[in-house]
Design a protein around this motif. Sequence first.
Motif, PDB file in Angstrom:
ATOM      1  N   GLU A  98       1.092  19.314   2.638  1.00  0.00           N
ATOM      2  CA  GLU A  98       1.454  18.229   3.550  1.00  0.00           C
ATOM      3  C   GLU A  98       1.256  18.624   5.010  1.00  0.00           C
ATOM      4  O   GLU A  98       1.664  19.711   5.435  1.00  0.00           O
ATOM      5  CB  GLU A  98       2.906  17.823   3.326  1.00  0.00           C
ATOM      6  N   ASN A 157       3.022  21.188   7.549  1.00  0.00           N
ATOM      7  CA  ASN A 157       3.965  20.419   8.368  1.00  0.00           C
ATOM      8  C   ASN A 157       4.624  19.388   7.455  1.00  0.00           C
ATOM      9  O   ASN A 157       4.192  18.250   7.367  1.00  0.00           O
ATOM     10  CB  ASN A 157       3.225  19.745   9.527  1.00  0.00           C
ATOM     11  N   ASP A 158       5.664  19.841   6.744  1.00  0.00           N
ATOM     12  CA  ASP A 158       6.257  18.975   5.722  1.00  0.00           C
ATOM     13  C   ASP A 158       7.662  18.484   6.069  1.00  0.00           C
ATOM     14  O   ASP A 158       8.379  17.986   5.213  1.00  0.00           O
ATOM     15  CB  ASP A 158       6.277  19.701   4.370  1.00  0.00           C
ATOM     16  N   GLY A 159       8.031  18.648   7.333  1.00  0.00           N
ATOM     17  CA  GLY A 159       9.360  18.199   7.734  1.00  0.00           C
ATOM     18  C   GLY A 159      10.396  19.300   7.709  1.00  0.00           C
ATOM     19  O   GLY A 159      11.375  19.259   8.435  1.00  0.00           O
ATOM     20  N   ASN A 160      10.190  20.290   6.857  1.00  0.00           N
ATOM     21  CA  ASN A 160      11.080  21.455   6.802  1.00  0.00           C
ATOM     22  C   ASN A 160      10.399  22.704   7.344  1.00  0.00           C
ATOM     23  O   ASN A 160      11.035  23.545   7.971  1.00  0.00           O
ATOM     24  CB  ASN A 160      11.530  21.726   5.364  1.00  0.00           C
ATOM     25  N   GLU A 204      13.122  23.548   9.833  1.00  0.00           N
ATOM     26  CA  GLU A 204      14.151  22.516  10.016  1.00  0.00           C
ATOM     27  C   GLU A 204      14.843  22.297   8.686  1.00  0.00           C
ATOM     28  O   GLU A 204      14.193  21.926   7.701  1.00  0.00           O
ATOM     29  CB  GLU A 204      13.530  21.193  10.485  1.00  0.00           C
TER      30      GLU A 204
END
Lengths: 579, 109
Positions: free
Chosen positions: A289, A330-333, A403
Amino acid sequence: MRTLISLAVASALGFTPLLFTSQSLAADNTANSDQAKIERLQQKIDELSEELADLDTRVNKTERHTALDRITFSGDFRTKVHSLHYRDVTWNPGIKMNFDDFGRRAMAGEYGDPMDPTSPLGKMMAANPDMAAAFMGGQLSGVMPWALGSTNTYDIDNDLFYTTRLRLDIKANVWENVNFAGRLSMYKNWGDSTGVQVFDSWRSFSMDGTNSGNTSGDWLRVERAYFDWKNIGGSEFYLSIGRRPSTYGPPSNIRENEQRGGTPSGHLVHFNFDGATLGYNLGEITGIEGQVVRFCYGQGFESQWGNGELFGNLVTEDTHLGGFNIDVINDGNHFVQLTLFGAKDINDGFKGSMAFPNELAAIFAPTMYQDMQKFDSFNFVTRVQPSGVIGDMFLGGLGYVYESDEDFKAFASLGWTRAESNGNAGMFGGLLTDATFTGKLSADGSELMMVPLAAESDAAHDGYGVYIGMQMPAPYGKFGLEYNYGSKYWSPFTQAQDDPIGSKLATRGHVVEAYYLFEVNPRMFIKLAGLYYDYEYTGSGTPVGAPVKVDDVMAGSAVSLLPVVDTAVDLNASLTVKF
Amino acid sequence: MMKTTHSIGLGLLLGLILGSSAMAADGGNPKKGKHLYKKECKTCHSKGDAAGELTPMSKTMAQWDRFFEKDMHKGKPEVFQKLSEQELKDVQQFLYDHAADSDQPQTCG
């Protein structure tokens, strides 16, 4: 209409007198009941028709508005107050003289007879008796510092420094796979719209690449403007051309309390570039992602147009930048970013404007200074352009941001810069090396001037930077801690950061920052922050000139044409609204 | 220096008076919502699916809120029925935060 038909049918059937039998009564009740239902339904239909007509009118207005208003605006507005405290600011002006070259020219009579007090050399020796005695005594040879004033160390406190920043983000859909994005920004300090500052540091130089992060007055500048052409020919390629989104990149956006604000790593690049990006959404193939590979290109300096090229005496070259910017994931986490850039033909500065400091006139322009003394508080504004190519630069970096699902953020970024000097230098130096000066007569032969001869070194220098930090949810908002370090030769392109003391990420030394964000509501926050700068080497934020230890400048054993800061504190409070 | 202290003190006071949770209206966790969205929604709403591709950008923030308040996936209600109230809030929050008119990351491409 239906009502009319109902009435007609009713009248056709109902005007015939009926016998009041139980059967007829029942039939009559049923008819009345049906009639009531029909009337209720009819009323409902009338109400719906009215509502539909109203909705149609409203949708027509919306459609028209959407069709005609092709641009959508959003933005943010920030008011900020700083308390700035500089400790042990030292100005020890001087240059590095090549006394061998100077002596050879002097002995050849190039500067006139040294025994004649009216000759250019005689006048210079009379003005500098100590230096003249040392030179005549053979104590000066090779390249040595020549102090042009006395060492002066002082503290500066700017208790209140207010700024206002307005950013208007523009979006427009051009086609289903083409869109335009832009940002107009105003960044000013209160009570000043001159747009130009007295040149007391490289930060104060008003120029194309850093204007968005330098207070410049009450007008809107185009900070970024570009189009994205996605899925070219049905592929995963995209092309983007324009003034790039090359500021507020990760992880520097976290302290701004905003989402990723730019494409490149904010640790290495925070600079307004004009150029292009050819990207490929590799994640569509690998399944990872957010995986994107980008080749970026830009021009940081135009050497001909506007520089008086028709006089045919230009010696600068265009500065071109190119390299790769890769979002590995870059998958949000998890976010991992790789950066590798090169800049060809770096010049000894940029085009820009400054208010010329009278202090430098006193040293380098004695004739002009004679008149300037009559206007102590006047500084003439001048356009500056570089004087020559000083070498090539390379930048590389690896950054990671984590994150958690609970909104805890932590990041680490490693940066590398490399400067390869070509041995040339301007007044302020070559690429991470100082200029060596020699003497040259003015055009009419009346004055002996000091001019750059060459760079002290043509060696390559590597610099390293580290940037780590965290942000965690806290009562009423978020709490954050950050630390960054830059080595002696650390030279990133982050000069457009709007820290008043100077881009914290360009610091050759240590910076610690702590902040607390109070979330008033999802679109409004108050930030209280404190930054402590500890500069170890001079020249933070510029690749021009040799970095020297701040302690050596303070001790008087090293010289600097611009004042040098040892430590500084920036306490600030800001209120930001997003709209 | 004293003025600065006053300024910061005022800011702190304002923060304490006005401060409120940063989490959005319904207390949904957008990151958890993203995991659920990928697991529960993308199975039927990816590119080329019969149900039609759906991304957070397919609707505005207000439209997503309306969808969760009124529609509740009435075309196939069992999809929503198998999710808990908190899970629905998480998905709603994620879609709301990444809707067409939400703040977006500012990168090219």
